[in-house]
Each structure stands twice: as C-alpha cells, then as structure tokens.
Scaffold this motif. Structure first.
Motif, PDB file in Angstrom:
ATOM      1  N   ASN A  27     -30.996  10.397  18.115  1.00 47.08           N
ATOM      2  CA  ASN A  27     -30.948  11.746  17.548  1.00 47.08           C
ATOM      3  C   ASN A  27     -30.510  11.734  16.088  1.00 47.08           C
ATOM      4  N   ALA A  28     -29.563  10.869  15.750  1.00 51.23           N
ATOM      5  CA  ALA A  28     -29.099  10.786  14.367  1.00 51.23           C
ATOM      6  C   ALA A  28     -30.207  10.278  13.451  1.00 51.23           C
ATOM      7  N   VAL A  29     -30.953   9.270  13.908  1.00 45.73           N
ATOM      8  CA  VAL A  29     -32.072   8.743  13.114  1.00 45.73           C
ATOM      9  C   VAL A  29     -33.143   9.827  12.951  1.00 45.73           C
ATOM     10  N   GLU A  30     -33.397  10.582  14.008  1.00 40.20           N
ATOM     11  CA  GLU A  30     -34.359  11.680  13.925  1.00 40.20           C
ATOM     12  C   GLU A  30     -33.892  12.745  12.934  1.00 40.20           C
ATOM     13  N   ASN A  31     -32.582  13.020  12.903  1.00 41.79           N
ATOM     14  CA  ASN A  31     -32.035  13.974  11.929  1.00 41.79           C
ATOM     15  C   ASN A  31     -32.302  13.517  10.509  1.00 41.79           C
ATOM     16  N   VAL A  32     -32.122  12.229  10.264  1.00 36.96           N
ATOM     17  CA  VAL A  32     -32.393  11.678   8.932  1.00 36.96           C
ATOM     18  C   VAL A  32     -33.872  11.855   8.609  1.00 36.96           C
ATOM     19  N   LYS A  33     -34.727  11.466   9.546  1.00 38.92           N
ATOM     20  CA  LYS A  33     -36.174  11.577   9.333  1.00 38.92           C
ATOM     21  C   LYS A  33     -36.573  13.013   9.032  1.00 38.92           C
ATOM     22  N   GLU A  34     -36.121  13.954   9.837  1.00 35.58           N
ATOM     23  CA  GLU A  34     -36.502  15.357   9.656  1.00 35.58           C
ATOM     24  C   GLU A  34     -35.966  15.923   8.341  1.00 35.58           C
ATOM     25  N   THR A  35     -34.757  15.541   7.968  1.00 32.26           N
ATOM     26  CA  THR A  35     -34.186  16.014   6.707  1.00 32.26           C
ATOM     27  C   THR A  35     -34.996  15.503   5.523  1.00 32.26           C
ATOM     28  N   VAL A  36     -35.346  14.234   5.560  1.00 33.81           N
ATOM     29  CA  VAL A  36     -36.136  13.652   4.471  1.00 33.81           C
ATOM     30  C   VAL A  36     -37.524  14.295   4.426  1.00 33.81           C
ATOM     31  N   LEU A  37     -38.158  14.455   5.584  1.00 29.86           N
ATOM     32  CA  LEU A  37     -39.494  15.053   5.614  1.00 29.86           C
ATOM     33  C   LEU A  37     -39.486  16.505   5.164  1.00 29.86           C
ATOM     34  N   SER A  38     -38.401  17.224   5.436  1.00 29.13           N
ATOM     35  CA  SER A  38     -38.350  18.618   4.992  1.00 29.13           C
ATOM     36  C   SER A  38     -38.177  18.715   3.475  1.00 29.13           C
ATOM     37  N   HIS A  39     -37.537  17.713   2.892  1.00 30.65           N
ATOM     38  CA  HIS A  39     -37.318  17.709   1.452  1.00 30.65           C
ATOM     39  C   HIS A  39     -38.520  17.114   0.698  1.00 30.65           C
ATOM     40  N   TYR A  40     -39.170  16.148   1.313  1.00 25.72           N
ATOM     41  CA  TYR A  40     -40.335  15.480   0.719  1.00 25.72           C
ATOM     42  C   TYR A  40     -41.520  15.644   1.675  1.00 25.72           C
ATOM     43  N   SER A  41     -42.111  16.801   1.681  1.00 23.62           N
ATOM     44  CA  SER A  41     -43.179  17.121   2.643  1.00 23.62           C
ATOM     45  C   SER A  41     -44.406  16.208   2.510  1.00 23.62           C
ATOM     46  N   GLU A  42     -44.610  15.631   1.339  1.00 20.66           N
ATOM     47  CA  GLU A  42     -45.768  14.735   1.161  1.00 20.66           C
ATOM     48  C   GLU A  42     -45.660  13.477   2.017  1.00 20.66           C
ATOM     49  N   LEU A  43     -44.459  13.153   2.482  1.00 24.39           N
ATOM     50  CA  LEU A  43     -44.286  11.978   3.336  1.00 24.39           C
ATOM     51  C   LEU A  43     -44.809  12.212   4.747  1.00 24.39           C
ATOM     52  N   LYS A  44     -45.097  13.454   5.089  1.00 25.06           N
ATOM     53  CA  LYS A  44     -45.661  13.756   6.407  1.00 25.06           C
ATOM     54  C   LYS A  44     -47.059  13.166   6.554  1.00 25.06           C
ATOM     55  N   ASP A  45     -47.692  12.812   5.431  1.00 22.45           N
ATOM     56  CA  ASP A  45     -49.020  12.213   5.468  1.00 22.45           C
ATOM     57  C   ASP A  45     -49.013  10.779   5.994  1.00 22.45           C
ATOM     58  N   PHE A  46     -47.856  10.143   5.993  1.00 23.87           N
ATOM     59  CA  PHE A  46     -47.744   8.779   6.500  1.00 23.87           C
ATOM     60  C   PHE A  46     -47.628   8.817   8.024  1.00 23.87           C
ATOM     61  N   GLN A  47     -48.495   8.068   8.679  1.00 25.68           N
ATOM     62  CA  GLN A  47     -48.545   8.080  10.139  1.00 25.68           C
ATOM     63  C   GLN A  47     -47.184   7.746  10.750  1.00 25.68           C
ATOM     64  N   ASN A  48     -46.727   8.592  11.646  1.00 28.47           N
ATOM     65  CA  ASN A  48     -45.446   8.433  12.343  1.00 28.47           C
ATOM     66  C   ASN A  48     -44.258   8.286  11.393  1.00 28.47           C
ATOM     67  N   ALA A  49     -44.382   8.789  10.201  1.00 34.72           N
ATOM     68  CA  ALA A  49     -43.305   8.740   9.199  1.00 34.72           C
ATOM     69  C   ALA A  49     -42.809   7.312   8.979  1.00 34.72           C
ATOM     70  N   TRP A  50     -43.724   6.349   8.970  1.00 38.62           N
ATOM     71  CA  TRP A  50     -43.333   4.947   8.877  1.00 38.62           C
ATOM     72  C   TRP A  50     -42.571   4.651   7.592  1.00 38.62           C
ATOM     73  N   LEU A  51     -42.900   5.324   6.512  1.00 40.43           N
ATOM     74  CA  LEU A  51     -42.213   5.054   5.249  1.00 40.43           C
ATOM     75  C   LEU A  51     -40.740   5.439   5.340  1.00 40.43           C
ATOM     76  N   VAL A  52     -40.466   6.570   5.954  1.00 40.15           N
ATOM     77  CA  VAL A  52     -39.078   7.013   6.103  1.00 40.15           C
ATOM     78  C   VAL A  52     -38.305   6.017   6.977  1.00 40.15           C
ATOM     79  N   PHE A  53     -38.921   5.588   8.086  1.00 42.65           N
ATOM     80  CA  PHE A  53     -38.252   4.623   8.961  1.00 42.65           C
ATOM     81  C   PHE A  53     -38.014   3.290   8.252  1.00 42.65           C
TER      82      PHE A  53
END
Length: 83
Positions: A27-53
């Motif tokens: 859940n904590a890792v998901e919180n990080v992922k969601e926070t980053v994706l909400s701030h940098y919406s262009e990262l949603k284009d990367f499949q499964n948010a691999w760049l954030v992970f």
C-alpha cells in the motif's frame, strides 16, 4: 520540481528508506506511485507505471545499502573514512 527530486521526497514521506522495495508495504508503494502519477500525469503513458517503479527501486536500493554500510562500519559514507 524535477521528477527525480519529487520522487525522492515522496519516498521519504511514505516509505522506510532503510529497506528495499520488496520489503515495503504494498500500500505504501502504491501511495508513492499514485502521488507521482498525479503530479506527473504524462508518466501514465508508461505501461504499468514501470518508470515510477524503477525510480522507487533505484532510490531504495541506494538508501538501504547506505544504511547497511553505516550499520557495519559506523560511518555515513566511505568518504568519511579518508577524513
């Protein structure tokens, strides 16, 4: 704010930097992922948010190894051994 610095700040807020990503709460890792994706919406284009992970993985690998080094040797970094 630069992406990498932002990710580092979010990791510091939600995760334990002394342990690797696989040992973190899902859940904590998901919180990080969601926070980053909400701030940098262009990262949603990367499949499964691999760049954030990957950014999370790299940061925690660095910070957790730094913590293990400090525990073993008793200093922050190898630079302190020289001085």
């Amino acid at each position: 704010l630069h992406l990498q610095k932002f990710v580092h700040r979010v990791i510091k807020k939600y995760l334990d930097e002394t342990i690797c990503r696989s040992m973190q709460s899902h859940n904590a890792v998901e919180n990080v992922k969601e926070t980053v994706l909400s701030h940098y919406s262009e990262l949603k284009d990367f499949q499964n948010a691999w760049l954030v992970f990957d950014l999370i993985q790299l940061r925690l690998k660095y910070t957790s190894s730094k913590g293990r080094y400090k525990e073993r040797i008793g200093v922050e970094t190898p630079k302190e051994l020289k001085g």
